[in-house]
Design a protein around this motif. Structure first.
Motif, PDB file in Angstrom:
ATOM      1  N   UNK A  42       0.823  -1.195   0.000  1.00  0.00           N
ATOM      2  CA  UNK A  42       0.000   0.000   0.000  1.00  0.00           C
ATOM      3  C   UNK A  42       0.865   1.257   0.000  1.00  0.00           C
ATOM      4  N   UNK A  43       2.079   1.166   0.547  1.00  0.00           N
ATOM      5  CA  UNK A  43       2.982   2.314   0.550  1.00  0.00           C
ATOM      6  C   UNK A  43       3.652   2.441  -0.819  1.00  0.00           C
ATOM      7  N   UNK A  44       4.210   3.601  -1.129  1.00  0.00           N
ATOM      8  CA  UNK A  44       4.958   3.740  -2.379  1.00  0.00           C
ATOM      9  C   UNK A  44       6.105   2.735  -2.434  1.00  0.00           C
ATOM     10  N   UNK A  45       6.363   2.175  -3.601  1.00  0.00           N
ATOM     11  CA  UNK A  45       7.463   1.232  -3.756  1.00  0.00           C
ATOM     12  C   UNK A  45       8.284   1.616  -4.971  1.00  0.00           C
ATOM     13  N   UNK A  46       9.539   1.223  -4.963  1.00  0.00           N
ATOM     14  CA  UNK A  46      10.450   1.528  -6.058  1.00  0.00           C
ATOM     15  C   UNK A  46       9.887   0.954  -7.353  1.00  0.00           C
ATOM     16  N   UNK A  47       9.843   1.764  -8.397  1.00  0.00           N
ATOM     17  CA  UNK A  47       9.273   1.309  -9.661  1.00  0.00           C
ATOM     18  C   UNK A  47      10.158   0.292 -10.368  1.00  0.00           C
ATOM     19  N   UNK A  48      11.394   0.109  -9.889  1.00  0.00           N
ATOM     20  CA  UNK A  48      12.275  -0.876 -10.513  1.00  0.00           C
ATOM     21  C   UNK A  48      12.353  -2.164  -9.690  1.00  0.00           C
ATOM     22  N   UNK A  59       4.802   8.681  -7.138  1.00  0.00           N
ATOM     23  CA  UNK A  59       4.456   7.467  -7.901  1.00  0.00           C
ATOM     24  C   UNK A  59       5.588   6.953  -8.773  1.00  0.00           C
ATOM     25  N   UNK A  60       6.561   7.796  -9.128  1.00  0.00           N
ATOM     26  CA  UNK A  60       7.686   7.371  -9.959  1.00  0.00           C
ATOM     27  C   UNK A  60       8.958   7.198  -9.137  1.00  0.00           C
ATOM     28  N   UNK A  61       8.797   6.905  -7.869  1.00  0.00           N
ATOM     29  CA  UNK A  61       9.919   6.749  -6.939  1.00  0.00           C
ATOM     30  C   UNK A  61      10.874   5.638  -7.385  1.00  0.00           C
ATOM     31  N   UNK A  62      12.171   5.927  -7.372  1.00  0.00           N
ATOM     32  CA  UNK A  62      13.232   4.944  -7.605  1.00  0.00           C
ATOM     33  C   UNK A  62      14.156   4.995  -6.401  1.00  0.00           C
ATOM     34  N   UNK A  63      14.400   3.857  -5.785  1.00  0.00           N
ATOM     35  CA  UNK A  63      15.190   3.823  -4.556  1.00  0.00           C
ATOM     36  C   UNK A  63      16.659   4.139  -4.839  1.00  0.00           C
ATOM     37  N   UNK A  65      19.360   2.450  -4.135  1.00  0.00           N
ATOM     38  CA  UNK A  65      20.117   1.324  -4.690  1.00  0.00           C
ATOM     39  C   UNK A  65      19.970   1.251  -6.204  1.00  0.00           C
ATOM     40  N   UNK A  66      18.741   1.402  -6.684  1.00  0.00           N
ATOM     41  CA  UNK A  66      18.502   1.303  -8.129  1.00  0.00           C
ATOM     42  C   UNK A  66      19.041   2.515  -8.883  1.00  0.00           C
ATOM     43  N   UNK A  67      19.092   3.667  -8.215  1.00  0.00           N
ATOM     44  CA  UNK A  67      19.696   4.836  -8.845  1.00  0.00           C
ATOM     45  C   UNK A  67      21.197   4.635  -9.030  1.00  0.00           C
ATOM     46  N   UNK A  68      21.826   3.957  -8.067  1.00  0.00           N
ATOM     47  CA  UNK A  68      23.269   3.698  -8.172  1.00  0.00           C
ATOM     48  C   UNK A  68      23.570   2.539  -9.117  1.00  0.00           C
ATOM     49  N   UNK A  69      22.740   1.500  -9.056  1.00  0.00           N
ATOM     50  CA  UNK A  69      22.988   0.295  -9.855  1.00  0.00           C
ATOM     51  C   UNK A  69      21.646  -0.194 -10.403  1.00  0.00           C
ATOM     52  N   UNK A  70      21.358   0.133 -11.646  1.00  0.00           N
ATOM     53  CA  UNK A  70      20.095  -0.297 -12.231  1.00  0.00           C
ATOM     54  C   UNK A  70      20.052  -1.829 -12.301  1.00  0.00           C
ATOM     55  N   UNK A  71      18.962  -2.453 -11.873  1.00  0.00           N
ATOM     56  CA  UNK A  71      18.891  -3.930 -11.891  1.00  0.00           C
ATOM     57  C   UNK A  71      18.943  -4.490 -13.312  1.00  0.00           C
ATOM     58  N   UNK A  72      19.333  -5.759 -13.409  1.00  0.00           N
ATOM     59  CA  UNK A  72      19.342  -6.453 -14.709  1.00  0.00           C
ATOM     60  C   UNK A  72      17.927  -6.779 -15.155  1.00  0.00           C
ATOM     61  N   UNK A  73      16.978  -6.885 -14.207  1.00  0.00           N
ATOM     62  CA  UNK A  73      15.580  -7.088 -14.584  1.00  0.00           C
ATOM     63  C   UNK A  73      14.927  -5.739 -14.844  1.00  0.00           C
TER      64      UNK A  73
END
Length: 242
Positions: A42-48, A59-63, A65-73
């Protein structure tokens, strides 16, 4: 016939709710009241990576960790926060042979898929479970991720492919005290891809039960991409709040 038989069993022996013991109805082993105990996202979650935030993010929040290292998925979609009620369900399913909870847990994954992935208009070529090491599989008797993936694939009409990823090492270190890069190297050493010709240009739905640090799904997605998969999305039952 199977559905009719199940209906008759429910009529003669009503299912008890996992939590309160009262009749749970025909849809599973959790009554409507206790279903509210599960912390669906229910809380905002990282879009990646799908990590839920306790902060009032947009709504377009990116954590971070993902800002530093974009996931392979491409993206990870999580059904619920890994706490109290869902944790009890998953641990019973995994560690106490609670296979009777499989349909309930599969229903959570399918509902998450229909609510959050279907609107994206994606077409998946295969559902792939995170594999389990052979020794643990012999001890437990089943891979919970594979059972969940099988249910998701069946209900959504997507081919299940259990042979594209395999667990190859059992001597990897515990993840808990490792930094992110160490966790990724550790997880990558534990898995290998097989039959890369079946992955060329494919869009894969990777299924797991609990996405804790994300290192396992990251390593699996990276291997699938390196073997030729075009895109990998993750669908998991639960993840702890950051």
């Amino acid at each position: 016939m199977r559905r009719l038989f199940g209906w008759l069993l429910d009529l003669l022996y009503p299912r008890d709710c996992f939590f309160c013991g009262r009749p749970a109805g025909e849809e599973g082993h959790i009554c409507a009241e206790c279903l509210e105990r599960i912390s669906f996202h229910r809380n905002p979650s990282c879009t990646l990576c799908g990590a839920e935030s306790a902060l009032p993010e947009g709504p377009d929040f990116i954590c971070s960790d993902c800002l530093r290292h974009r996931p392979a998925f491409e993206r990870a979609f999580i059904a619920a926060r890994y706490d109290g009620a869902i944790r009890d369900l998953i641990q019973t399913f995994k560690y106490r042979h609670g296979l009777w909870l499989l349909d309930d847990l599969t229903r959570f994954l399918v509902a998450t898929y229909l609510a959050r992935l279907s609107p994206l208009g994606l077409r998946f070529d295969a559902v792939v479970p995170v594999p389990m090491q052979a020794a643990k599989l012999r001890t437990r008797g089943y891979n919970q991720a594979e059972l969940l993936a099988r249910g998701v694939a069946r209900q959504l009409g997507i081919p299940l492919k259990t042979h594209l990823l395999r667990r190859v090492r059992t001597d990897v270190l515990s993840q808990t005290r490792l930094r992110r890069e160490g966790r990724l190297r550790n997880a990558a050493a534990a898995y290998r891809t097989a039959h890369p010709r079946h992955l060329q240009g494919k869009t894969i739905l990777l299924v797991d039960d609990v996405m804790t640090t994300g290192a396992t799904c990251e390593a699996c997605a990276r291997l699938l991409r390196q073997a030729g998969a075009a895109k990998v999305y993750v669908l998991a039952l639960a993840r702890p709040m950051r």
